[in-house]
Design an enzyme around this catalytic site. Structure first.
Site, short mmCIF file in Angstrom:
data_model
loop_
_atom_site.label_atom_id
_atom_site.label_comp_id
_atom_site.label_asym_id
_atom_site.label_seq_id
_atom_site.Cartn_x
_atom_site.Cartn_y
_atom_site.Cartn_z
N GLY A 1 -1.01 -0.83 13.47
CA GLY A 1 -1.10 -2.24 13.08
C GLY A 1 -0.32 -2.51 11.81
CG ASN B 1 -6.77 6.29 5.89
OD1 ASN B 1 -7.66 5.95 5.11
ND2 ASN B 1 -6.33 5.49 6.84
CG ASP C 1 -3.22 3.96 -1.06
OD1 ASP C 1 -3.94 3.69 -2.03
OD2 ASP C 1 -3.10 3.20 -0.08
CG ASP D 1 -3.01 -0.66 -1.98
OD1 ASP D 1 -3.17 0.51 -1.57
OD2 ASP D 1 -3.37 -1.66 -1.34
CB SER E 1 -0.95 -0.07 1.20
OG SER E 1 -1.80 1.02 1.23
CD GLU F 1 -9.34 3.23 7.93
OE1 GLU F 1 -9.15 2.66 9.00
OE2 GLU F 1 -8.57 3.11 6.96
N PRO G 1 -1.23 1.87 19.18
CG PRO G 1 -1.11 -0.35 19.90
CD PRO G 1 -1.83 0.94 20.14
P1 NG1 Z 1 -2.33 1.67 11.31
O1 NG1 Z 1 -0.89 1.68 10.89
O2 NG1 Z 1 -2.77 0.46 12.09
O3 NG1 Z 1 -2.70 2.97 11.97
C1 NG1 Z 1 -3.08 2.43 8.87
C2 NG1 Z 1 -4.23 3.40 8.89
C3 NG1 Z 1 -5.53 2.60 8.92
C4 NG1 Z 1 -5.62 1.63 7.76
C5 NG1 Z 1 -4.33 0.81 7.67
C6 NG1 Z 1 -4.28 -0.10 6.47
C7 NG1 Z 1 -4.29 5.62 9.92
C8 NG1 Z 1 -4.24 6.40 11.18
N1 NG1 Z 1 -4.20 4.29 10.06
O4 NG1 Z 1 -3.19 1.59 9.98
O5 NG1 Z 1 -6.60 3.49 8.93
O6 NG1 Z 1 -5.90 2.30 6.56
O7 NG1 Z 1 -3.16 1.63 7.70
O8 NG1 Z 1 -3.72 0.48 5.34
O9 NG1 Z 1 -4.41 6.20 8.84
ZN ZN Z 2 -3.68 1.28 0.30
#
Ligand code: NG1
Ligand code: ZN
Length: 567
Positions: A527, A404, A286, A288, A66, A402, A525
């Site tokens: 993911g 984002n 983004d 992907d 991604s 989201e 944290p």
């Molecule tokens: P993490 O790294 O767990 O915050 C991020 C995005 C998620 C989701 C994932 C998958 C933020 C704050 N977090 O996750 O919303 O899109 O990547 O790509 O943008």
């Molecule tokens: Zn993506």
């Protein structure tokens, strides 16, 4: 059909697990430096094959990381419905990825077969569609995944080539509905629905506001989405866009100062955009192509400084929600004159439940707009589209995003079936809703179908990007990240808005929040990376920045920060 365990062990032995690494299925699959991933993708291939046998339907697997740097890669698994792998199977994915060698892996696989009561028929009955993004490591990793699929008796890997993540999700979904499921079908499906919506536009003479511009400039993140946008464009006569950052020589690297994650987090122009693009409608996807944000820039005048304006996933969601609400409203007014608040009574169907799903990262102003201006129900879930998607599917029409930029609009099948039976009503809003359900990816958030949807809604409203931006003003916010030795050292509540452990950290955050008027802050944290994310909102940008900095300092101090200390 007999399972050839000897052959399986032999195939698995070719992809030894690197020692000392604990693989963890994160927010959206496994993601790591590409050089460490061969065993994990082989095993993910095995898992996708087992899932296919267990569901007696095709599944999917995409090799992508991604928005991460080009040197990373990862694997996302697609369930038969086109959504992400069922969360119940994530522990299987972890157990397989962490099995120490081919013997341990064989034991894990045997256990899964037993637990999931997977039967092996006499004929090949499983299928896994495979795809990858444009990363240099993709080809080798896809081959490893393909061998993992083929190592499972009776399952065939099908290499679909270079695709965006949402394209593969869409194909798995279409294939399992016995519908045409090639890449060409994807473009023709989306563009046909776009044309239908264009034709159903109420007043084609509606004047756009003076600053409305027909064309868009799209930042393709130097990734797979850029290539696919160019293909889609060939089928769209009335939508012009210029794609920059297509990965051409001189345009820079994948996700390097470009792409939706960069634009949303930094609130800044991606590479190859500058002040000469002032007032133009710009969008960014983004690496992907499952995330989308819009932006524009106003250059400075004598009376005001220049501003960069971000229209993030929340604003896209608000625009879509407004459109859906308007269509439903006209349906109700036509039928029995009812206002819309949370549910809409449509004759012959009953209450149509419309809901918008967000996470704690949603800007507070967007939630207020959705609830107070549009009168819609808003629910919050944990971060990660798997949670939002699940919640949105509880509604007749569920809009999820989201901040984002990852999101879509889901339509309940029963509701669509109802709309189809009402075709004879001849009401344009019915046809519009049906066309939207065809155009907007029902499997997963999709930047390409998202662009078509944004553009059609702006066209209906006769709005410029500024008109859209003005529907509400974002509360000033700031996101920071702190590198930590072990991200598992922080635990939060299910809603992710409070830290449970270490408890002193939550106390410190509460104290900081108390110092700022209208302040809100939380940490969790990540993911997908070895970091803790900090989010802060306040009434001015400088106080939001200060609050985020203060909280980052406490995270560093109390949760094992590494590297330079936040000032
Ligand atoms: P993490 O790294 O767990 O915050 C991020 C995005 C998620 C989701 C994932 C998958 C933020 C704050 N977090 O996750 O919303 O899109 O990547 O790509 O943008
Ligand atoms: Zn993506």
């Amino acid at each position: 059909m007999e399972w050839d365990w000897e052959g399986f062990r032999h195939a698995a032995a070719a992809f030894p697990k690197p020692s000392g690494i604990d693989f963890s299925y994160g927010t959206a699959g496994f993601r790591l430096d590409a050089s460490l991933l061969a065993s994990t993708v082989f095993r993910a291939g095995v898992l996708a094959a087992l899932r296919s046998l267990s569901m007696k339907s095709a599944t999917g697997l995409v090799i992508t990381a991604s928005h991460n740097p080009a040197s990373d890669n990862g694997v996302k698994l697609v369930d038969p419905g086109g959504g992400m792998l069922a969360m119940r199977w994530e522990p299987h994915a972890n157990a397989m990825a962490n099995a120490s060698d081919e013997h341990a892996l064989t034991e894990v696989v045997r256990k899964i077969i037993k637990e999931e009561s997977i039967a092996f028929g006499d004929e090949s009955c499983g299928k896994v569609l495979l795809a990858r993004d444009t990363r240099p490591s993709g080809q080798i990793l896809l081959a490893a995944a393909s061998q993992g699929v083929a190592a499972v008796a009776g399952v065939a890997p099908v290499d679909m080539g270079i695709l965006t993540t949402p394209q593969l999700h869409w194909m798995v979904c279409a294939l399992n509905k016995d519908q045409p499921a090639t890449e060409v079908n994807y473009y023709s499906h989306l563009s046909q629905a776009f044309r239908t919506l264009e034709q159903l536009r109420p007043d084609k003479s509606v004047r756009r506001s003076s600053l409305a511009s027909e064309s868009i400039i799209i930042d393709g993140a130097n990734g797979v989405g850029a290539l696919k946008l160019l293909q889609l464009q060939e089928l769209l006569e009335n939508l012009q866009f210029e794609v920059r950052n297509c990965g051409r020589a001189g345009e820079g690297g994948l996700n390097d100062g470009v792409g939706a994650d960069f634009v949303q987090k930094e609130k800044a122009f991606p590479r190859n955009f500058d002040k000469s693009d002032a007032l133009k409608k710009c969008a960014s996807i983004d690496g992907d192509a499952d995330r989308l944000v819009y932006f524009y820039f106003i250059s400075s005048t004598i009376s005001s400084p220049s501003t960069f304006n971000l229209l993030d996933g929340d604003k896209i969601s608000a625009l879509f929600a407004r459109f859906i609400r308007n269509q439903l409203q006209s349906l109700v007014e036509d039928v029995e004159e009812k206002p819309i608040i949370t549910t809409t009574l449509v004759a012959g169907y009953g209450d149509v439940r419309v809901g918008v799903v967000q996470t704690a990262y949603a800007n507070g102003a967007s939630t207020k707009y959705l609830q107070q201006e549009l009168g819609l129900e808003v629910s919050l879930t944990s971060t990660g589209v798997k949670y939002l998607h699940e919640k949105a599917s509880e509604y007749d029409i569920g809009i999820y995003f989201e901040a984002n930029g990852h999101g879509t609009i889901l339509f309940r099948e029963e509701f669509l079936a109802f709309l189809r039976t009402k075709h004879m009503w001849g009401k344009p809003s019915i046809h519009r809703l049906l066309a939207v359900s065809e155009m907007i990816n029902q499997a997963v958030g999709d930047a390409l179908s998202g662009i078509l949807m944004v553009e059609i809604v702006l066209m209906y409203l006769g709005w410029s990007i500024q008109d859209w931006n003005d529907i509400y003003a974002d509360l000033p916010s700031k996101q920071l990240k702190v590198k930590v030795a072990n991200r598992a050292a922080i635990r939060t509540t299910a809603s992710e808005t409070k830290v449970v452990y270490p408890s002193e950290l939550q106390k410190a955050i509460d104290t900081e929040v108390g110092k700022y008027d209208g302040g809100r802050s939380f940490v969790r944290p990540s993911g997908t990376e070895d970091i803790v994310r900090i989010y802060a909102e306040a009434t001015t940008q400088s106080t939001a920045d200060a609050l985020a900095q203060a909280v980052a300092f406490h995270v560093y101090r109390l949760a094992g920060g590494v590297g330079p200390q936040p000032s």
